[in-house]
Design an enzyme around this catalytic site. Structure first.
Site, short mmCIF file in Angstrom:
data_model
loop_
_atom_site.label_atom_id
_atom_site.label_comp_id
_atom_site.label_asym_id
_atom_site.label_seq_id
_atom_site.Cartn_x
_atom_site.Cartn_y
_atom_site.Cartn_z
N ASN A 149 -2.44 37.12 -18.00
CA ASN A 149 -1.36 38.09 -18.26
C ASN A 149 -1.88 39.48 -18.60
O ASN A 149 -1.19 40.47 -18.41
CB ASN A 149 -0.45 37.59 -19.38
CG ASN A 149 0.52 36.57 -18.84
OD1 ASN A 149 0.74 36.49 -17.63
ND2 ASN A 149 1.09 35.77 -19.71
N GLU A 174 -4.32 27.82 -19.00
CA GLU A 174 -5.29 28.52 -19.87
C GLU A 174 -5.25 27.79 -21.21
O GLU A 174 -4.19 27.65 -21.82
CB GLU A 174 -4.87 29.98 -20.10
CG GLU A 174 -5.21 30.92 -18.97
CD GLU A 174 -4.80 32.37 -19.27
OE1 GLU A 174 -5.58 33.28 -18.93
OE2 GLU A 174 -3.71 32.60 -19.81
#
Ligand SMILES: NC(=O)c1ccc[n+]([C@@H]2O[C@H](COP(=O)([O-])OP(=O)(O)OC[C@H]3O[C@@H](n4cnc5c(N)ncnc54)[C@H](O)[C@@H]3O)[C@@H](O)[C@H]2O)c1
Length: 283
Positions: free
Chosen positions: A190, A152
């Protein structure tokens, strides 16, 4: 900017994996940590990981030796001074990272880029701790780094297009797939993954099932390759707790409150694989 040398700060679970990924791709890496023991452990992990590739005939012994030769180590942060890109992969604590970013900024080349592998801390906030906020970015690798495809790439409010482009190119050079994500608590993966693991810990704490049963249920019921509790052991219970706290504080939403059992296991030092004990025991 072409990235031809990398400094990695922190030789733990993620740091040594990141160092390995760059070294395998032919890019020299300097890995630093606070003690020789941490560096030795990091090097040993890289060596064992490459040895598995040699045993599977996916890497020659000569390539392994050359790759290991591209990884230098030092207990001094100044060793990253000549790197084009410095990737911070130290313990997930805001005070520690703010301090490190100030020091890396003072030591690194003027045109060097600084990335953080933080799982949850604001990239904008870390960038603001430097005098080069436009050259700071989040590079969120996944565990285990040598096998996981995704990075990411998190743009802070200050991150320049040139910084993004250079780091995106570096990701591709090491065979990873970057996905652009806005700076926000927990980023994308997450934000979804850690609450799911937290819910598994609530279920365990409430006695719904054993760790093995919870993991088996999620593997067979959702086709996940690994159960949430085994995954938490791999990630580190302290890292899971730190991410949940950032989500909880960042969104001020009680749905992110950490499970009491997770808090207590971290207090006990049962941090997962790296501690030899988490939801499972590791010999
Ligand atoms: N574990 C994961 O699955 C995972 C995944 C993605 C991102 N992350 C992030 O990566 C970072 C590192 O996590 P980890 O799991 O590798 O932790 P870890 O505990 O395995 O390793 C952290 C390392 O940082 C070192 N360190 C602490 N202070 C330092 C300093 N001042 N200078 C240099 N080194 C220092 C420690 O000695 C340790 O070796 C964290 O920000 C974490 O959120 C972790």
């Amino acid at each position: 900017m072409n990235i031809s040398s990398v400094g990695v700060v922190g030789a733990g679970t993620m740091g040594n994996g990141i160092a390995q990924a760059f070294a395998v791709a032919g890019i020299p890496v300097t890995m630093t940590d606070i003690g020789q023991a941490q560096l030795d452990r990091g090097l040993k992990t890289i060596d064992a990981s490459l040895e598995r590739l040699v045993k599977k005939d996916r890497m020659s012994a000569a390539d392994k030796a050359a790759t290991m030769g591209r990884v230098e180590t030092s207990t001094g942060l100044g060793a990253v001074a000549s790197a084009d890109l410095v990737i911070e992969a130290a313990t997930e604590r805001l005070d520690l990272k703010l301090d490190l970013f100030g020091r890396i900024d003072a030591l690194a080349k003027a045109d060097a880029l600084i990335a953080t592998n933080t799982s949850s801390i604001s990239v904008t906030r870390l960038a603001a701790a430097t005098k080069r906020p436009d050259r700071v970015i989040g590079m969120h690798f996944f565990n285990p780094v040598p096998v996981m495809q995704l990075v990411e790439l998190i743009r802070g409010l200050q991150t320049s297009d040139a910084t993004y482009a250079a780091v995106e190119a570096a990701c591709k050079k090491i065979g990873k797939t970057p996905v652009k994500v806005k700076n926000s608590p927990g980023f994308v993966v997450n934000r979804m993954l850690c609450p799911m693991i937290n819910e598994a810990i609530f279920a365990l704490g409430e006695g719904l099932a054993t760790p093995a049963e919870i993991d088996e249920a999620m593997k067979l019921g959702c086709n996940h390759p690994i159960g949430p509790l085994a995954l938490c052991d791999l990630i580190g219970l302290d890292v899971e707790l730190a991410v949940l706290n950032v989500l909880f504080e960042g969104f001020k939403d009680p749905k992110y409150r950490p499970a009491p059992l997770l808090v207590e296991m971290v207090e006990a030092g049962y941090l997962g694989r790296k501690a030899g004990r988490g939801f499972y025991s590791y010999g």
